[in-house]
Scaffold this active site. Sequence first.
Site, PDB file in Angstrom:
ATOM      1  N   ASP A 229      -6.708  -6.798   3.747  1.00 30.95           N
ATOM      2  CA  ASP A 229      -6.118  -5.554   3.761  1.00 30.95           C
ATOM      3  C   ASP A 229      -6.167  -5.053   5.294  1.00 30.95           C
ATOM      4  O   ASP A 229      -7.456  -4.777   5.832  1.00 30.95           O
ATOM      5  CB  ASP A 229      -6.914  -4.499   2.883  1.00 30.95           C
ATOM      6  CG  ASP A 229      -6.255  -3.191   2.842  1.00 30.95           C
ATOM      7  OD1 ASP A 229      -5.275  -2.948   3.369  1.00 30.95           O
ATOM      8  OD2 ASP A 229      -7.072  -2.372   2.064  1.00 30.95           O
TER       9      ASP A 229
ATOM     10  N   HIS B 283      -8.176   1.287  -3.931  1.00 29.76           N
ATOM     11  CA  HIS B 283      -9.196   0.971  -2.902  1.00 29.76           C
ATOM     12  C   HIS B 283      -9.829   2.183  -2.491  1.00 29.76           C
ATOM     13  O   HIS B 283      -9.293   3.112  -1.779  1.00 29.76           O
ATOM     14  CB  HIS B 283      -8.699   0.526  -1.645  1.00 29.76           C
ATOM     15  CG  HIS B 283      -9.311   0.134  -0.481  1.00 29.76           C
ATOM     16  ND1 HIS B 283      -8.905  -0.118   0.627  1.00 29.76           N
ATOM     17  CD2 HIS B 283     -10.693   0.213  -0.325  1.00 29.76           C
ATOM     18  CE1 HIS B 283      -9.733  -0.277   1.455  1.00 29.76           C
ATOM     19  NE2 HIS B 283     -10.831  -0.240   1.202  1.00 29.76           N
TER      20      HIS B 283
ATOM     21  N   MET C  11      -8.930   8.160   0.526  1.00 31.64           N
ATOM     22  CA  MET C  11      -9.764   8.233   1.561  1.00 31.64           C
ATOM     23  C   MET C  11     -10.321   9.761   1.550  1.00 31.64           C
ATOM     24  O   MET C  11      -9.491  10.691   1.212  1.00 31.64           O
ATOM     25  CB  MET C  11      -9.194   8.131   2.829  1.00 31.64           C
ATOM     26  CG  MET C  11      -8.450   6.951   3.144  1.00 31.64           C
ATOM     27  SD  MET C  11      -7.658   6.799   4.739  1.00 31.64           S
ATOM     28  CE  MET C  11      -6.694   5.144   4.543  1.00 31.64           C
TER      29      MET C  11
ATOM     30  N   MET D 283     -11.642  -6.417   4.750  1.00 31.29           N
ATOM     31  CA  MET D 283     -10.824  -5.435   5.579  1.00 31.29           C
ATOM     32  C   MET D 283     -10.554  -6.052   6.946  1.00 31.29           C
ATOM     33  O   MET D 283     -11.435  -6.547   7.540  1.00 31.29           O
ATOM     34  CB  MET D 283     -11.448  -4.012   5.768  1.00 31.29           C
ATOM     35  CG  MET D 283     -11.648  -3.247   4.776  1.00 31.29           C
ATOM     36  SD  MET D 283     -10.098  -2.583   4.077  1.00 31.29           S
ATOM     37  CE  MET D 283      -9.232  -1.719   5.154  1.00 31.29           C
TER      38      MET D 283
ATOM     39  N   HIS E 203      -1.110  -1.192  -4.273  1.00 30.08           N
ATOM     40  CA  HIS E 203      -2.332  -0.689  -3.681  1.00 30.08           C
ATOM     41  C   HIS E 203      -2.581   0.806  -3.405  1.00 30.08           C
ATOM     42  O   HIS E 203      -1.470   1.208  -2.957  1.00 30.08           O
ATOM     43  CB  HIS E 203      -2.517  -1.695  -2.450  1.00 30.08           C
ATOM     44  CG  HIS E 203      -4.025  -1.740  -1.919  1.00 30.08           C
ATOM     45  ND1 HIS E 203      -4.943  -2.080  -2.267  1.00 30.08           N
ATOM     46  CD2 HIS E 203      -4.384  -0.857  -0.558  1.00 30.08           C
ATOM     47  CE1 HIS E 203      -5.943  -2.080  -1.429  1.00 30.08           C
ATOM     48  NE2 HIS E 203      -5.749  -1.101  -0.548  1.00 30.08           N
TER      49      HIS E 203
ATOM     50  N   GLY F  26      -3.237   3.191   8.092  1.00 27.14           N
ATOM     51  CA  GLY F  26      -2.081   2.191   8.104  1.00 27.14           C
ATOM     52  C   GLY F  26      -1.689   1.938   9.509  1.00 27.14           C
ATOM     53  O   GLY F  26      -1.881   2.576  10.397  1.00 27.14           O
TER      54      GLY F  26
ATOM     55  N   MET G  53     -12.099   4.504  -0.198  1.00 25.05           N
ATOM     56  CA  MET G  53     -12.700   4.616   1.009  1.00 25.05           C
ATOM     57  C   MET G  53     -13.474   5.917   1.067  1.00 25.05           C
ATOM     58  O   MET G  53     -13.197   6.900   1.739  1.00 25.05           O
ATOM     59  CB  MET G  53     -11.768   4.663   2.189  1.00 25.05           C
ATOM     60  CG  MET G  53     -11.181   3.246   2.286  1.00 25.05           C
ATOM     61  SD  MET G  53      -9.642   3.059   3.192  1.00 25.05           S
ATOM     62  CE  MET G  53      -8.697   3.287   1.696  1.00 25.05           C
TER      63      MET G  53
ATOM     64  N   ASP H 168      -4.917   3.672  -1.503  1.00 24.52           N
ATOM     65  CA  ASP H 168      -5.731   3.665  -0.558  1.00 24.52           C
ATOM     66  C   ASP H 168      -6.149   5.378  -0.695  1.00 24.52           C
ATOM     67  O   ASP H 168      -5.507   6.313  -0.391  1.00 24.52           O
ATOM     68  CB  ASP H 168      -4.997   3.664   0.515  1.00 24.52           C
ATOM     69  CG  ASP H 168      -5.044   1.847   0.961  1.00 24.52           C
ATOM     70  OD1 ASP H 168      -6.221   1.519   0.699  1.00 24.52           O
ATOM     71  OD2 ASP H 168      -4.109   1.722   1.542  1.00 24.52           O
TER      72      ASP H 168
ATOM     73  N   SER I   4       0.795  -1.211   0.011  1.00 23.23           N
ATOM     74  CA  SER I   4       0.204   0.093   0.213  1.00 23.23           C
ATOM     75  C   SER I   4       0.756   1.171  -0.040  1.00 23.23           C
ATOM     76  O   SER I   4       1.564   1.643   1.005  1.00 23.23           O
ATOM     77  CB  SER I   4      -0.940  -0.116   1.238  1.00 23.23           C
ATOM     78  OG  SER I   4      -1.506   1.247   1.193  1.00 23.23           O
TER      79      SER I   4
ATOM     80  N   GLY J  10       0.913  -2.453   4.145  1.00 21.41           N
ATOM     81  CA  GLY J  10       1.603  -1.235   4.072  1.00 21.41           C
ATOM     82  C   GLY J  10       2.937  -1.048   5.020  1.00 21.41           C
ATOM     83  O   GLY J  10       3.955  -0.875   4.459  1.00 21.41           O
TER      84      GLY J  10
HETATM   85  C1  DX5 Z   1      -6.641   1.111   5.596  1.00 20.74           C
HETATM   86  C2  DX5 Z   1      -5.897   0.831   4.076  1.00 20.74           C
HETATM   87  C3  DX5 Z   1      -4.974  -0.271   4.234  1.00 20.74           C
HETATM   88  C4  DX5 Z   1      -3.707   0.177   4.971  1.00 20.74           C
HETATM   89  C5  DX5 Z   1      -2.679  -1.042   5.160  1.00 20.74           C
HETATM   90  O1  DX5 Z   1      -7.500   1.999   5.753  1.00 20.74           O
HETATM   91  O2  DX5 Z   1      -6.948   0.445   3.400  1.00 20.74           O
HETATM   92  O3  DX5 Z   1      -4.621  -0.641   2.910  1.00 20.74           O
HETATM   93  O4  DX5 Z   1      -2.943   1.023   4.375  1.00 20.74           O
HETATM   94  O5  DX5 Z   1      -1.958  -0.642   6.011  1.00 20.74           O
HETATM   95  P1  DX5 Z   1      -1.185  -1.786   6.789  1.00 20.74           P
HETATM   96  O6  DX5 Z   1      -0.579  -2.719   6.260  1.00 20.74           O
HETATM   97  O7  DX5 Z   1      -0.116  -1.039   7.742  1.00 20.74           O
HETATM   98  O8  DX5 Z   1      -2.198  -2.300   7.857  1.00 20.74           O
HETATM   99 ZN    ZN Z   2      -6.603  -0.560   1.297  1.00 22.97          ZN
END
Ligand code: DX5
Ligand code: ZN
Length: 214
Positions: free
Chosen positions: A174, A65, A36, A136, A32, A143, A67, A34, A7, A196
Amino acid sequence: MRYIAPSILSADFARLGEQVDMLNRSDAEWIHVDVMDGVFVPNISFGFPIMQVLQRTAKKPLDVHLMITHPERYVERFADAGAYSVGFHLEAVDDPMPILDLIRAKGVRTCLTINPDIDVNRLLPYLDKVDMVLLMSVFAGFGGQKFIETTFDKLRIVHDEIVRRGLNTLVEIDGGVGRQNAARLFDAGADVLVAGSAVFGATDPIEEIKILKS
Ligand code: DX5
Ligand code: ZN
């Protein structure tokens, strides 16, 4: 399959080009991305300017992804910005079907996602309507959170259903993925693991990706 999708959220954005180069050279299959919006999740990450950098520099498929609320407003722009796959949250929309159609019409792969508090049974009717489902294993938004162990129960339900119905839908996990659970997740039927902090927090990210895959 056993794919790793680091990520980019956990990358050092001051050295984004370098970090993408590292991923290009690594054994990671996907990157990946992310996104948001500060509304669907209590955090804001990045949008099109970063997506454009990735489109120019990444040599691996971009696994987006979303969000965000109202994903229908943006899925086509992410497809045009070079996404290989576009996913959004089932609980963010009333009816995912027309949004999946928008993504598919762009020739892009579809993914439906659920947060840890959403009943996994709500995902099952869509297993044959998407290329991938994303479970999830932390609450979307940040992260570096701790992996929620009950994800394994959901993974088992989804994986069994995919096998029972003879589908080739992929399952992605994830959140909180690292060397402590990667092998177990693959063995339980996960196809793609997002990582990530485990990758970007490692002293040797290239080696860490190898370890996650083995
Ligand atoms: C959370 C994201 C994940 C996150 C993963 O909202 O969708 O993709 O960045 O990070 P780690 O691997 O550090 O949990
Ligand atoms: Zn993600």
